[in-house]
Design a protein around this motif. Structure first.
Motif, short mmCIF file in Angstrom:
data_model
loop_
_atom_site.label_atom_id
_atom_site.label_comp_id
_atom_site.label_asym_id
_atom_site.label_seq_id
_atom_site.Cartn_x
_atom_site.Cartn_y
_atom_site.Cartn_z
N ALA A 33 0.83 -1.21 0.00
CA ALA A 33 0.00 0.00 0.00
C ALA A 33 0.86 1.26 0.00
CB ALA A 33 -0.92 -0.01 1.21
N GLY A 34 0.57 2.16 -0.91
CA GLY A 34 1.26 3.45 -0.96
C GLY A 34 2.64 3.39 -1.59
N SER A 35 3.05 2.24 -2.13
CA SER A 35 4.41 2.11 -2.64
C SER A 35 4.50 2.41 -4.13
CB SER A 35 4.92 0.69 -2.41
OG SER A 35 4.19 -0.21 -3.22
N GLY A 36 3.36 2.49 -4.80
CA GLY A 36 3.39 2.66 -6.25
C GLY A 36 3.53 1.34 -6.99
N ILE A 37 3.71 0.29 -6.20
CA ILE A 37 3.81 -1.06 -6.80
C ILE A 37 2.55 -1.82 -6.42
CG2 ILE A 37 5.15 -3.21 -6.81
CD1 ILE A 37 6.74 -0.88 -7.92
N TYR A 336 13.60 -10.30 -15.73
CA TYR A 336 12.67 -9.38 -15.10
C TYR A 336 13.34 -8.42 -14.14
CZ TYR A 336 9.00 -12.13 -17.08
OH TYR A 336 8.18 -12.76 -17.97
N VAL A 337 14.29 -8.91 -13.38
CA VAL A 337 14.84 -8.06 -12.34
C VAL A 337 15.95 -7.18 -12.85
CG1 VAL A 337 15.78 -7.97 -10.03
CG2 VAL A 337 14.18 -9.76 -10.65
N SER A 338 16.81 -7.75 -13.66
CA SER A 338 17.95 -6.97 -14.11
C SER A 338 17.57 -5.98 -15.20
CB SER A 338 19.05 -7.90 -14.61
OG SER A 338 19.23 -8.91 -13.67
N ARG A 360 13.05 4.77 -13.87
CA ARG A 360 12.46 5.20 -12.60
C ARG A 360 11.56 4.08 -12.04
NH1 ARG A 360 8.10 7.08 -10.43
NH2 ARG A 360 6.88 6.97 -12.34
N ARG A 361 10.77 3.50 -12.93
CA ARG A 361 9.88 2.41 -12.47
C ARG A 361 10.67 1.20 -12.02
NH1 ARG A 361 5.99 2.97 -17.53
NH2 ARG A 361 4.59 4.56 -16.74
N ARG A 362 11.73 0.93 -12.74
CA ARG A 362 12.55 -0.22 -12.38
C ARG A 362 13.15 -0.01 -10.99
NH1 ARG A 362 17.17 -1.16 -16.44
NH2 ARG A 362 18.73 -1.30 -14.81
N GLN A 363 13.60 1.20 -10.77
CA GLN A 363 14.18 1.53 -9.49
C GLN A 363 13.14 1.41 -8.37
OE1 GLN A 363 17.36 1.83 -8.90
NE2 GLN A 363 16.73 1.82 -6.74
N ARG A 366 12.54 -2.16 -7.59
CA ARG A 366 13.66 -2.70 -6.85
C ARG A 366 13.64 -2.24 -5.38
NH1 ARG A 366 19.58 -3.82 -8.99
NH2 ARG A 366 20.45 -4.35 -6.98
N THR A 367 13.30 -0.99 -5.20
CA THR A 367 13.23 -0.46 -3.84
C THR A 367 12.18 -1.23 -3.02
OG1 THR A 367 13.73 1.68 -4.79
CG2 THR A 367 12.95 1.68 -2.52
N VAL A 368 11.02 -1.45 -3.64
CA VAL A 368 9.96 -2.13 -2.91
C VAL A 368 10.34 -3.58 -2.60
CG1 VAL A 368 7.61 -3.03 -3.16
CG2 VAL A 368 8.11 -0.66 -3.72
N LEU A 369 10.94 -4.20 -3.60
CA LEU A 369 11.38 -5.59 -3.43
C LEU A 369 12.34 -5.69 -2.24
CD1 LEU A 369 11.24 -8.30 -5.05
CD2 LEU A 369 13.42 -7.66 -6.01
N GLU A 370 13.30 -4.77 -2.22
CA GLU A 370 14.29 -4.79 -1.14
C GLU A 370 13.66 -4.43 0.20
OE1 GLU A 370 17.41 -2.36 -2.72
OE2 GLU A 370 18.20 -4.03 -3.92
N ARG A 371 12.67 -3.55 0.14
CA ARG A 371 12.02 -3.18 1.39
C ARG A 371 11.25 -4.37 1.97
NH1 ARG A 371 7.24 0.37 0.86
NH2 ARG A 371 6.20 -1.51 1.50
#
Ligand SMILES: Nc1nc2c(ncn2[C@@H]2O[C@H](COP(=O)(O)OP(=O)(O)OP(=O)(O)O)[C@@H](O)[C@H]2O)c(=O)[nH]1
Ligand SMILES: [Mg+2]
Length: 384
Positions: A33-37, A336-338, A360-363, A366-371
Protein backbone atom coordinates in the motif's frame (compact mmCIF):
# COMPACT_ATOMS: atom_id res chain seq x y z
CA UNK A 1 4.31 -19.00 -17.37
CA UNK A 2 7.76 -20.51 -17.50
CA UNK A 3 9.77 -17.52 -16.34
CA UNK A 4 8.54 -17.02 -12.82
CA UNK A 5 9.52 -17.45 -9.20
CA UNK A 6 7.70 -20.52 -8.04
CA UNK A 7 6.35 -21.59 -4.69
CA UNK A 8 4.27 -24.63 -3.73
CA UNK A 9 2.25 -25.82 -0.79
CA UNK A 10 2.27 -29.41 0.42
CA UNK A 11 -0.43 -30.28 2.89
CA UNK A 12 -3.35 -32.66 3.21
CA UNK A 13 -6.94 -31.89 2.41
CA UNK A 14 -8.64 -29.27 4.63
CA UNK A 15 -5.46 -28.10 6.31
CA UNK A 16 -6.12 -24.58 5.06
CA UNK A 17 -4.02 -24.11 1.89
CA UNK A 18 -6.49 -22.11 -0.11
CA UNK A 19 -7.40 -19.82 2.80
CA UNK A 20 -3.69 -19.36 3.43
CA UNK A 21 -3.18 -18.20 -0.13
CA UNK A 22 -5.93 -15.64 0.27
CA UNK A 23 -4.32 -14.38 3.48
CA UNK A 24 -0.91 -14.17 1.78
CA UNK A 25 -2.37 -12.01 -0.98
CA UNK A 26 -4.19 -9.78 1.47
CA UNK A 27 -1.07 -9.16 3.54
CA UNK A 28 1.05 -8.63 0.43
CA UNK A 29 -1.38 -5.99 -0.76
CA UNK A 30 -1.20 -4.19 2.54
CA UNK A 31 2.62 -4.33 2.49
CA UNK A 32 2.48 -2.69 -0.93
CA UNK A 33 0.00 0.00 0.00
CA UNK A 34 1.26 3.45 -0.96
CA UNK A 35 4.41 2.11 -2.64
CA UNK A 36 3.39 2.66 -6.25
CA UNK A 37 3.81 -1.06 -6.80
CA UNK A 38 0.84 -3.33 -7.01
CA UNK A 39 0.17 -7.03 -7.12
CA UNK A 40 -1.13 -7.73 -10.59
CA UNK A 41 -2.87 -10.99 -11.44
CA UNK A 42 -3.71 -12.62 -14.71
CA UNK A 43 -7.37 -13.06 -15.51
CA UNK A 44 -7.73 -16.61 -14.26
CA UNK A 45 -5.91 -15.85 -11.04
CA UNK A 46 -8.00 -12.77 -10.47
CA UNK A 47 -11.18 -14.76 -10.91
CA UNK A 48 -10.00 -17.40 -8.46
CA UNK A 49 -8.89 -14.90 -5.88
CA UNK A 50 -12.13 -13.03 -6.15
CA UNK A 51 -14.09 -16.25 -5.64
CA UNK A 52 -11.98 -17.24 -2.64
CA UNK A 53 -12.50 -13.82 -1.10
CA UNK A 54 -16.23 -13.92 -1.67
CA UNK A 55 -16.44 -17.36 -0.09
CA UNK A 56 -14.45 -16.14 2.88
CA UNK A 57 -16.60 -13.04 3.27
CA UNK A 58 -19.75 -15.13 3.15
CA UNK A 59 -18.33 -17.46 5.79
CA UNK A 60 -17.55 -14.53 8.04
CA UNK A 61 -20.81 -12.73 7.50
CA UNK A 62 -22.73 -15.82 8.51
CA UNK A 63 -21.35 -14.96 11.96
CA UNK A 64 -21.32 -18.56 12.91
CA UNK A 65 -18.18 -20.43 12.06
CA UNK A 66 -18.92 -23.30 9.74
CA UNK A 67 -15.91 -25.45 8.95
CA UNK A 68 -17.67 -26.84 5.89
CA UNK A 69 -18.58 -23.50 4.39
CA UNK A 70 -15.49 -23.34 2.23
CA UNK A 71 -15.73 -26.18 -0.24
CA UNK A 72 -12.33 -27.82 -0.77
CA UNK A 73 -10.38 -27.21 -3.96
CA UNK A 74 -11.49 -29.33 -6.91
CA UNK A 75 -8.59 -28.87 -9.26
CA UNK A 76 -5.05 -27.68 -9.72
CA UNK A 77 -4.69 -23.92 -9.59
CA UNK A 78 -1.67 -21.77 -10.39
CA UNK A 79 -1.81 -18.32 -8.90
CA UNK A 80 0.19 -16.07 -11.21
CA UNK A 81 1.01 -12.81 -9.50
CA UNK A 82 3.30 -10.01 -10.56
CA UNK A 83 4.76 -7.18 -8.53
CA UNK A 84 4.35 -4.31 -10.91
CA UNK A 85 4.84 -0.55 -11.06
CA UNK A 86 1.65 1.37 -11.66
CA UNK A 87 1.08 1.93 -15.36
CA UNK A 88 3.69 -0.55 -16.48
CA UNK A 89 2.38 -3.95 -17.41
CA UNK A 90 5.44 -5.06 -19.34
CA UNK A 91 7.91 -5.53 -16.53
CA UNK A 92 7.52 -6.83 -13.06
CA UNK A 93 8.48 -9.64 -10.79
CA UNK A 94 6.39 -12.71 -11.52
CA UNK A 95 5.51 -15.29 -8.90
CA UNK A 96 3.58 -18.46 -9.42
CA UNK A 97 2.10 -20.27 -6.44
CA UNK A 98 0.61 -23.73 -6.73
CA UNK A 99 -2.60 -24.83 -5.02
CA UNK A 100 -4.39 -28.15 -5.54
CA UNK A 101 -6.80 -30.41 -3.68
CA UNK A 102 -4.82 -31.76 -0.73
CA UNK A 103 -6.19 -35.27 -1.25
CA UNK A 104 -4.05 -35.49 -4.41
CA UNK A 105 -1.01 -35.68 -2.22
CA UNK A 106 -2.01 -39.18 -1.18
CA UNK A 107 -0.99 -41.64 -3.93
CA UNK A 108 -3.91 -43.95 -3.11
CA UNK A 109 -6.53 -41.25 -3.44
CA UNK A 110 -4.77 -39.76 -6.43
CA UNK A 111 -5.04 -43.07 -8.25
CA UNK A 112 -8.80 -43.03 -7.76
CA UNK A 113 -9.44 -39.83 -9.66
CA UNK A 114 -8.83 -39.21 -13.33
CA UNK A 115 -8.39 -35.44 -12.87
CA UNK A 116 -5.76 -36.05 -10.20
CA UNK A 117 -3.83 -38.55 -12.27
CA UNK A 118 -3.89 -36.24 -15.25
CA UNK A 119 -2.71 -33.13 -13.40
CA UNK A 120 -0.36 -34.54 -10.81
CA UNK A 121 2.73 -34.60 -13.07
CA UNK A 122 2.30 -30.86 -13.66
CA UNK A 123 1.88 -30.27 -9.91
CA UNK A 124 4.95 -32.30 -9.16
CA UNK A 125 6.96 -30.43 -11.79
CA UNK A 126 5.94 -27.12 -10.24
CA UNK A 127 6.82 -28.35 -6.76
CA UNK A 128 10.27 -29.52 -7.78
CA UNK A 129 10.96 -26.20 -9.50
CA UNK A 130 9.82 -24.16 -6.52
CA UNK A 131 12.13 -21.91 -4.53
CA UNK A 132 9.82 -22.25 -1.60
CA UNK A 133 8.14 -25.29 -0.18
CA UNK A 134 5.37 -24.22 2.13
CA UNK A 135 4.17 -26.87 4.58
CA UNK A 136 0.91 -25.91 6.31
CA UNK A 137 0.40 -27.72 9.61
CA UNK A 138 -2.97 -28.09 11.31
CA UNK A 139 -1.99 -26.80 14.73
CA UNK A 140 -5.16 -28.00 16.46
CA UNK A 141 -4.45 -31.62 15.55
CA UNK A 142 -1.02 -31.41 17.14
CA UNK A 143 -2.15 -29.49 20.18
CA UNK A 144 -5.39 -31.21 21.06
CA UNK A 145 -4.20 -34.81 20.85
CA UNK A 146 -3.96 -36.16 24.42
CA UNK A 147 -4.84 -39.81 24.58
CA UNK A 148 -2.49 -42.41 23.05
CA UNK A 149 -5.04 -43.14 20.31
CA UNK A 150 -5.32 -39.47 19.46
CA UNK A 151 -1.58 -39.01 19.42
CA UNK A 152 -1.31 -42.09 17.26
CA UNK A 153 -3.62 -40.56 14.69
CA UNK A 154 -1.69 -37.28 14.39
CA UNK A 155 0.85 -38.44 11.82
CA UNK A 156 -1.86 -39.69 9.47
CA UNK A 157 -4.03 -36.61 9.92
CA UNK A 158 -1.13 -34.33 9.12
CA UNK A 159 -0.20 -36.46 6.12
CA UNK A 160 3.39 -36.98 7.32
CA UNK A 161 4.19 -39.77 4.86
CA UNK A 162 3.06 -37.86 1.81
CA UNK A 163 4.48 -34.52 2.93
CA UNK A 164 7.80 -36.14 3.67
CA UNK A 165 7.90 -37.88 0.30
CA UNK A 166 7.28 -34.59 -1.49
CA UNK A 167 9.74 -32.72 0.71
CA UNK A 168 12.37 -35.26 -0.24
CA UNK A 169 11.66 -34.86 -3.95
CA UNK A 170 11.79 -31.09 -3.60
CA UNK A 171 15.05 -31.21 -1.67
CA UNK A 172 16.64 -33.60 -4.14
CA UNK A 173 15.75 -31.33 -7.01
CA UNK A 174 17.51 -28.44 -5.21
CA UNK A 175 20.75 -30.35 -5.82
CA UNK A 176 20.36 -30.60 -9.58
CA UNK A 177 22.94 -28.50 -11.43
CA UNK A 178 20.27 -26.09 -12.67
CA UNK A 179 18.99 -25.42 -9.15
CA UNK A 180 22.08 -25.83 -7.02
CA UNK A 181 22.95 -22.19 -6.52
CA UNK A 182 19.40 -20.89 -6.38
CA UNK A 183 18.05 -19.79 -3.02
CA UNK A 184 15.74 -22.32 -1.35
CA UNK A 185 13.43 -22.02 1.61
CA UNK A 186 11.28 -24.47 3.53
CA UNK A 187 8.46 -22.84 5.50
CA UNK A 188 6.68 -24.74 8.27
CA UNK A 189 3.43 -22.92 8.81
CA UNK A 190 1.09 -23.97 11.63
CA UNK A 191 -2.45 -22.82 10.80
CA UNK A 192 -5.65 -22.69 12.85
CA UNK A 193 -3.52 -21.61 15.76
CA UNK A 194 -5.43 -18.53 16.96
CA UNK A 195 -6.23 -20.20 20.26
CA UNK A 196 -2.60 -20.57 21.24
CA UNK A 197 -1.46 -16.96 20.86
CA UNK A 198 -2.14 -13.70 22.65
CA UNK A 199 -0.78 -11.35 20.01
CA UNK A 200 -3.74 -11.09 17.66
CA UNK A 201 -6.75 -10.49 19.85
CA UNK A 202 -6.64 -13.78 21.75
CA UNK A 203 -5.58 -14.80 25.21
CA UNK A 204 -3.70 -18.00 24.44
CA UNK A 205 -0.46 -18.83 26.22
CA UNK A 206 0.53 -21.92 24.37
CA UNK A 207 2.82 -20.68 21.64
CA UNK A 208 5.89 -22.29 23.20
CA UNK A 209 4.22 -25.68 23.32
CA UNK A 210 3.10 -25.36 19.70
CA UNK A 211 6.62 -24.50 18.65
CA UNK A 212 7.98 -27.43 20.62
CA UNK A 213 5.50 -29.86 19.08
CA UNK A 214 6.21 -28.67 15.56
CA UNK A 215 9.93 -29.00 16.21
CA UNK A 216 9.49 -32.49 17.50
CA UNK A 217 7.01 -33.79 14.94
CA UNK A 218 8.61 -32.17 11.91
CA UNK A 219 12.15 -32.99 12.91
CA UNK A 220 12.19 -35.94 10.54
CA UNK A 221 10.91 -33.92 7.59
CA UNK A 222 13.42 -31.12 8.20
CA UNK A 223 16.07 -33.81 8.62
CA UNK A 224 15.19 -35.37 5.28
CA UNK A 225 15.51 -32.00 3.57
CA UNK A 226 18.85 -31.31 5.22
CA UNK A 227 20.16 -34.75 4.43
CA UNK A 228 19.24 -34.34 0.76
CA UNK A 229 20.84 -30.91 0.52
CA UNK A 230 24.12 -31.41 2.36
CA UNK A 231 26.17 -29.32 -0.01
CA UNK A 232 23.98 -26.28 -0.22
CA UNK A 233 21.96 -24.19 2.16
CA UNK A 234 18.20 -24.27 2.63
CA UNK A 235 16.55 -21.75 4.91
CA UNK A 236 14.06 -23.31 7.31
CA UNK A 237 11.43 -20.89 8.56
CA UNK A 238 8.90 -21.53 11.30
CA UNK A 239 5.89 -19.30 10.74
CA UNK A 240 2.63 -19.83 12.63
CA UNK A 241 0.01 -17.98 10.62
CA UNK A 242 -3.52 -16.81 11.39
CA UNK A 243 -5.55 -16.79 8.24
CA UNK A 244 -8.80 -15.79 10.01
CA UNK A 245 -7.37 -14.37 13.18
CA UNK A 246 -10.81 -13.78 14.66
CA UNK A 247 -11.76 -17.32 15.66
CA UNK A 248 -11.16 -19.56 18.62
CA UNK A 249 -11.16 -23.29 18.84
CA UNK A 250 -13.93 -24.22 21.28
CA UNK A 251 -13.61 -27.94 21.15
CA UNK A 252 -11.68 -30.58 19.31
CA UNK A 253 -13.75 -33.62 18.48
CA UNK A 254 -12.09 -36.97 17.80
CA UNK A 255 -14.22 -39.22 15.64
CA UNK A 256 -13.86 -42.96 15.07
CA UNK A 257 -12.85 -43.61 11.50
CA UNK A 258 -11.13 -46.15 9.25
CA UNK A 259 -8.07 -45.64 7.12
CA UNK A 260 -7.64 -46.81 3.51
CA UNK A 261 -6.74 -50.32 4.66
CA UNK A 262 -9.80 -50.55 6.89
CA UNK A 263 -7.84 -50.14 10.13
CA UNK A 264 -9.46 -48.22 12.95
CA UNK A 265 -8.19 -44.69 13.41
CA UNK A 266 -9.41 -41.29 14.54
CA UNK A 267 -10.44 -38.25 12.62
CA UNK A 268 -10.29 -34.74 14.04
CA UNK A 269 -12.90 -32.05 13.76
CA UNK A 270 -12.33 -28.64 15.25
CA UNK A 271 -15.28 -26.58 16.39
CA UNK A 272 -14.49 -22.91 16.12
CA UNK A 273 -16.31 -19.78 17.14
CA UNK A 274 -15.87 -16.20 16.06
CA UNK A 275 -14.37 -14.16 18.83
CA UNK A 276 -16.26 -11.04 18.07
CA UNK A 277 -19.48 -10.11 16.32
CA UNK A 278 -19.27 -8.84 13.67
CA UNK A 279 -16.11 -10.82 13.01
CA UNK A 280 -13.25 -9.11 11.26
CA UNK A 281 -10.69 -11.19 9.41
CA UNK A 282 -7.23 -10.35 10.74
CA UNK A 283 -4.46 -12.32 9.12
CA UNK A 284 -1.22 -12.52 11.06
CA UNK A 285 2.27 -13.41 9.85
CA UNK A 286 1.00 -14.38 6.38
CA UNK A 287 3.28 -11.67 4.98
CA UNK A 288 6.20 -13.95 5.84
CA UNK A 289 5.64 -15.85 2.62
CA UNK A 290 6.04 -12.87 0.29
CA UNK A 291 8.89 -11.56 2.40
CA UNK A 292 10.78 -14.82 2.03
CA UNK A 293 10.08 -14.96 -1.70
CA UNK A 294 11.35 -11.41 -2.12
CA UNK A 295 14.46 -12.31 -0.14
CA UNK A 296 15.11 -15.11 -2.62
CA UNK A 297 14.77 -12.73 -5.55
CA UNK A 298 17.00 -10.08 -3.97
CA UNK A 299 19.72 -12.59 -3.20
CA UNK A 300 19.45 -14.06 -6.69
CA UNK A 301 19.72 -10.59 -8.12
CA UNK A 302 22.90 -9.94 -6.17
CA UNK A 303 24.44 -13.17 -7.38
CA UNK A 304 23.43 -12.42 -10.96
CA UNK A 305 24.91 -8.95 -10.84
CA UNK A 306 28.12 -10.23 -9.41
CA UNK A 307 28.40 -12.81 -12.14
CA UNK A 308 27.64 -10.27 -14.78
CA UNK A 309 30.46 -8.03 -13.69
CA UNK A 310 32.76 -11.02 -13.64
CA UNK A 311 31.65 -11.91 -17.13
CA UNK A 312 32.17 -8.34 -18.25
CA UNK A 313 35.85 -8.75 -17.54
CA UNK A 314 35.95 -10.45 -20.92
CA UNK A 315 35.68 -13.85 -19.38
CA UNK A 316 34.44 -15.72 -22.36
CA UNK A 317 33.55 -18.90 -20.56
CA UNK A 318 31.53 -17.22 -17.87
CA UNK A 319 29.54 -15.39 -20.51
CA UNK A 320 28.78 -18.61 -22.29
CA UNK A 321 27.79 -20.32 -19.10
CA UNK A 322 25.46 -17.50 -18.25
CA UNK A 323 23.70 -17.85 -21.54
CA UNK A 324 23.05 -21.51 -21.00
CA UNK A 325 21.57 -20.74 -17.60
CA UNK A 326 18.97 -18.38 -18.90
CA UNK A 327 15.96 -20.38 -17.86
CA UNK A 328 14.15 -21.19 -14.64
CA UNK A 329 15.10 -19.06 -11.68
CA UNK A 330 18.11 -17.38 -13.29
CA UNK A 331 16.22 -16.69 -16.44
CA UNK A 332 13.54 -14.95 -14.39
CA UNK A 333 16.14 -12.97 -12.45
CA UNK A 334 17.96 -11.84 -15.56
CA UNK A 335 14.96 -11.04 -17.59
CA UNK A 336 12.67 -9.38 -15.10
CA UNK A 337 14.84 -8.06 -12.34
CA UNK A 338 17.95 -6.97 -14.11
CA UNK A 339 15.85 -4.96 -16.47
CA UNK A 340 16.85 -6.69 -19.67
CA UNK A 341 13.28 -6.62 -20.75
CA UNK A 342 13.27 -2.86 -20.40
CA UNK A 343 16.58 -2.48 -22.14
CA UNK A 344 15.33 -4.45 -25.11
CA UNK A 345 12.20 -2.45 -25.30
CA UNK A 346 13.96 0.84 -24.92
CA UNK A 347 16.43 0.08 -27.66
CA UNK A 348 13.50 -0.57 -29.91
CA UNK A 349 11.75 2.61 -28.92
CA UNK A 350 14.92 4.60 -28.77
CA UNK A 351 13.39 7.41 -26.79
CA UNK A 352 15.35 9.00 -24.03
CA UNK A 353 12.24 10.02 -22.17
CA UNK A 354 10.79 6.51 -22.16
CA UNK A 355 14.14 5.26 -20.97
CA UNK A 356 14.25 7.54 -17.97
CA UNK A 357 10.66 6.80 -17.05
CA UNK A 358 11.31 3.07 -17.28
CA UNK A 359 14.42 3.39 -15.23
CA UNK A 360 12.46 5.20 -12.60
CA UNK A 361 9.88 2.41 -12.47
CA UNK A 362 12.55 -0.22 -12.38
CA UNK A 363 14.18 1.53 -9.49
CA UNK A 364 10.81 1.80 -7.74
CA UNK A 365 10.24 -1.91 -8.17
CA UNK A 366 13.66 -2.70 -6.85
CA UNK A 367 13.23 -0.46 -3.84
CA UNK A 368 9.96 -2.13 -2.91
CA UNK A 369 11.38 -5.59 -3.43
CA UNK A 370 14.29 -4.79 -1.14
CA UNK A 371 12.02 -3.18 1.39
CA UNK A 372 9.76 -6.22 1.61
CA UNK A 373 12.74 -8.56 1.72
CA UNK A 374 14.31 -6.51 4.48
CA UNK A 375 11.21 -6.17 6.64
CA UNK A 376 11.68 -7.52 10.10
CA UNK A 377 9.85 -10.78 10.65
CA UNK A 378 6.70 -11.07 12.71
CA UNK A 379 7.58 -11.93 16.29
CA UNK A 380 6.07 -15.36 15.92
CA UNK A 381 8.42 -16.24 13.10
CA UNK A 382 11.80 -17.87 13.55
CA UNK A 383 14.57 -19.19 11.41
CA UNK A 384 15.45 -22.75 12.38
N1 LIG B 1 -9.75 -21.52 12.61
C1 LIG B 1 -9.16 -21.52 11.45
N2 LIG B 1 -9.73 -22.15 10.46
C2 LIG B 1 -9.12 -22.17 9.28
C3 LIG B 1 -7.88 -21.51 9.09
N3 LIG B 1 -7.50 -21.71 7.83
C4 LIG B 1 -8.47 -22.44 7.25
N4 LIG B 1 -9.44 -22.73 8.10
C5 LIG B 1 -10.64 -23.53 7.84
O1 LIG B 1 -10.21 -24.80 7.39
C6 LIG B 1 -11.06 -25.30 6.37
C7 LIG B 1 -10.26 -25.76 5.18
O2 LIG B 1 -9.65 -24.66 4.55
P1 LIG B 1 -9.18 -24.68 3.03
O3 LIG B 1 -8.35 -23.47 2.83
O4 LIG B 1 -10.30 -24.90 2.11
O5 LIG B 1 -8.26 -25.98 3.04
P2 LIG B 1 -7.43 -26.65 1.85
O6 LIG B 1 -6.14 -27.12 2.43
O7 LIG B 1 -7.35 -25.72 0.70
O8 LIG B 1 -8.32 -27.90 1.51
P3 LIG B 1 -8.33 -28.74 0.13
O9 LIG B 1 -8.59 -27.76 -0.96
O10 LIG B 1 -9.39 -29.74 0.30
O11 LIG B 1 -6.97 -29.37 0.02
C8 LIG B 1 -12.02 -24.17 6.04
O12 LIG B 1 -13.27 -24.46 6.61
C9 LIG B 1 -11.43 -22.97 6.67
O13 LIG B 1 -12.46 -22.13 7.11
C10 LIG B 1 -7.30 -20.84 10.22
O14 LIG B 1 -6.21 -20.25 10.20
N5 LIG B 1 -8.00 -20.87 11.35
MG1 LIG C 1 -7.98 -25.82 -1.19
Amino acid sequence: MTLSFKASMVGPSRVGKTTLLTAILTETESMLAGSGISLAMDETTERRVSKNRKDLRRAVEAREFDAASLGGSQSMALYDLTLQAAGDSTTGIPFSILDYPGRWLDPVRRAEAHEARKNWPACEAHITESLMLLVPVEAAVLMEAVTPAQRGAVADLLGFEDVQAMARKWARARNLPEHRDEPAVLVLAPLKCEKYFDDNGGKGRDSARLRQLVREKYRTIVGVVQEETKDRSVRVIYAPIDTYGCVDLMEGEWIDAHDADGDATLDFRGHYRFREIPPEVRPKAAGTVMRELCRCVVSGQETAEQRRSEAARADHEAALERRSERKGFWGAVEYYVSGEALENRNTRRGSLQVMTESQRRRQQLRTVLERIAGQSADERVEEW
